[in-house]
Design a protein around this motif. Structure first.
Motif, PDB file in Angstrom:
ATOM      1  N   GLU A  67      44.945 -19.859   7.484  1.00 25.14           N
ATOM      2  CA  GLU A  67      43.847 -19.097   8.099  1.00 25.14           C
ATOM      3  C   GLU A  67      43.164 -19.956   9.158  1.00 25.14           C
ATOM      4  O   GLU A  67      42.899 -19.506  10.270  1.00 25.14           O
ATOM      5  N   ARG A  68      42.916 -21.222   8.805  1.00 24.97           N
ATOM      6  CA  ARG A  68      42.203 -22.112   9.725  1.00 24.97           C
ATOM      7  C   ARG A  68      43.013 -22.352  11.012  1.00 24.97           C
ATOM      8  O   ARG A  68      42.441 -22.525  12.086  1.00 24.97           O
ATOM      9  N   SER A  69      44.326 -22.355  10.893  1.00 22.13           N
ATOM     10  CA  SER A  69      45.167 -22.623  12.062  1.00 22.13           C
ATOM     11  C   SER A  69      45.132 -21.484  13.082  1.00 22.13           C
ATOM     12  O   SER A  69      45.551 -21.652  14.213  1.00 22.13           O
ATOM     13  N   GLY A  70      44.626 -20.314  12.672  1.00 21.94           N
ATOM     14  CA  GLY A  70      44.511 -19.182  13.600  1.00 21.94           C
ATOM     15  C   GLY A  70      45.717 -18.260  13.579  1.00 21.94           C
ATOM     16  O   GLY A  70      45.777 -17.314  14.358  1.00 21.94           O
ATOM     17  N   TYR A  71      46.679 -18.495  12.673  1.00 22.06           N
ATOM     18  CA  TYR A  71      47.904 -17.684  12.711  1.00 22.06           C
ATOM     19  C   TYR A  71      47.612 -16.205  12.440  1.00 22.06           C
ATOM     20  O   TYR A  71      48.133 -15.324  13.138  1.00 22.06           O
ATOM     21  N   ILE A  72      46.753 -15.960  11.460  1.00 23.77           N
ATOM     22  CA  ILE A  72      46.502 -14.562  11.076  1.00 23.77           C
ATOM     23  C   ILE A  72      45.711 -13.840  12.176  1.00 23.77           C
ATOM     24  O   ILE A  72      45.779 -12.616  12.297  1.00 23.77           O
ATOM     25  N   LYS A  73      44.973 -14.597  12.977  1.00 27.64           N
ATOM     26  CA  LYS A  73      44.257 -13.984  14.116  1.00 27.64           C
ATOM     27  C   LYS A  73      45.242 -13.637  15.229  1.00 27.64           C
ATOM     28  O   LYS A  73      45.197 -12.554  15.799  1.00 27.64           O
ATOM     29  N   ASN A  74      46.163 -14.547  15.494  1.00 25.97           N
ATOM     30  CA  ASN A  74      47.053 -14.377  16.643  1.00 25.97           C
ATOM     31  C   ASN A  74      48.336 -13.603  16.340  1.00 25.97           C
ATOM     32  O   ASN A  74      48.865 -12.921  17.210  1.00 25.97           O
ATOM     33  N   PHE A  75      48.855 -13.753  15.106  1.00 26.11           N
ATOM     34  CA  PHE A  75      50.164 -13.154  14.792  1.00 26.11           C
ATOM     35  C   PHE A  75      50.150 -12.437  13.429  1.00 26.11           C
ATOM     36  O   PHE A  75      51.015 -12.697  12.580  1.00 26.11           O
ATOM     37  N   PRO A  76      49.175 -11.534  13.198  1.00 27.43           N
ATOM     38  CA  PRO A  76      49.097 -10.886  11.875  1.00 27.43           C
ATOM     39  C   PRO A  76      50.368 -10.112  11.551  1.00 27.43           C
ATOM     40  O   PRO A  76      50.743  -9.973  10.384  1.00 27.43           O
ATOM     41  N   HIS A  77      51.041  -9.595  12.586  1.00 27.01           N
ATOM     42  CA  HIS A  77      52.226  -8.752  12.400  1.00 27.01           C
ATOM     43  C   HIS A  77      53.443  -9.549  11.922  1.00 27.01           C
ATOM     44  O   HIS A  77      54.432  -8.979  11.472  1.00 27.01           O
TER      45      HIS A  77
END
Ligand code: ATP
Ligand code: ZN
Length: 305
Positions: A67-77
């Motif tokens: 979550e902290r790395s930003g993956y779910i913000k940028n690539f949720p799909h």
């Protein structure tokens, strides 16, 4: 049948890949795996003189770090999370009722602290942050492993579970960019050894949604990502088999990676898609490695695997 099915069918019918019933999820034959291991060894031989620190992680990583790395913000799909059954007996009965009825029983599962690693390098940044200030010569890590991306497809190189060999560099902007530049030259030479036609192209990550389009455009304008592309599917654009990613201060800021002068470290990663390179070899040279050109066999079968 779509344009990509013939390539996949050929690898399946020649027994190199094994069907699982799910698009993008395949078993690998001994022959496929042998070639893949040799490709991996070749990338690591090219890197041997750099003296990288080796790290290996399981194919899952901490959800908090993810979550902290930003993956779910940028690539949720593309994300895959591990959910488990934590309920009582009535909840289990409800789960079994859904299961027996052929319904989705996911509602009976709860999130765990584990997600599937989307790229080999993601667990490296928090691991390095634990080591304190980045030394003057920076950090260099050799990391590899299975990665998951939810992109089911009959395109043989777009798998849901595949392996990446990555080299992660952390240091000053100059150190990191020089490393990326060096690898772009090395990658061309590596493709040459493998007898694969190739090009280097500016690229972008598949950011999600409308805002993601702007992020992708910005990434291209700043040339933050390059890809080594190799033709795999006739009539389709060539496939990215390697990528050269400059993250600026993104991971440095996210994980508090600091240089000795107190400034934020820059990072980059160089990643090779091991299944993609292996598939490209079979597409280019045929399904029987025994018939491959002597030069290529000499290069791959002389490696310690
Ligand atoms: P693409 O543009 O094809 O979606 P990407 O830009 O998302 O790839 P990276 O995040 O740079 O890929 O991943 C590093 C390397 O991992 C890629 O260059 C590629 O070789 C490999 N890779 C990425 N996605 C897949 C996949 N779905 N199946 C197999 N290999 C993959
Ligand atoms: Zn990476």
């Amino acid at each position: 049948m779509d344009a990509f099915t013939p390539a996949l069918d050929l690898l399946l019918s020649d027994g190199l890949l094994i069907e699982s019933g799910v698009n993008g999820l395949y078993g690998r034959s001994g022959v496929f795996e042998d070639v893949l291991q040799r490709v991996e060894a070749l990338t690591r031989t090219v890197a041997a003189q750099d003296g990288a620190m080796v790290m290996r992680f399981p194919p899952g990583m901490s959800r908090a770090a993810f979550e902290r790395s930003g993956y779910i913000k940028n690539f949720p799909h593309l994300a895959g999370v591990v959910r488990c059954f934590c309920g009582d007996e009535p909840a289990h009965r409800a789960l079994m009722r859904s299961c027996d009825a052929g319904e989705d029983w996911g509602a009976e599962l709860a999130s765990t602290d584990v997600v599937l690693a989307p790229a080999a390098c993601y667990p490296v940044y928090p691991a390095l942050a634990q080591r304190g200030v980045v030394p003057d010569q920076g950090w260099l890590v050799d990391v590899a492993g299975y990665c998951f991306r939810h992109e089911p497809s009959r395109e043989v190189t777009r798998m849901q579970w595949f392996r990446m060999q990555e080299f992660v560099r952390v240091g000053t902007e100059a150190q990191v960019l020089a490393f990326r530049q060096e690898w772009m030259a090395r990658a061309g030479a590596l493709a040459q050894v493998l007898g694969l036609p190739h090009e280097l192209e500016v690229a972008n990550d598949p950011f999600f949604g409308r805002a993601g389009k702007l992020q992708a455009d910005g990434q291209r304008e700043k040339a933050l990502k390059f890809e080594l592309v190799i033709p795999v599917n006739p009539g389709a654009p060539p496939t990215a088999c390697g990528s050269f990613n400059y993250h600026g201060e993104h991971f440095g800021r996210t994980w508090g990676l600091q240089l000795a002068d107190g400034s934020t470290a820059h990072t980059c990663c160089v990643g090779f898609g091991l299944e993609r390179l292996t598939v490209a070899l079979f597409r280019q040279h045929g399904s029987w490695p025994g018939h491959w050109p002597d030069e290529l066999r000499g290069a791959l079968w002389s490696l310690p695997c």
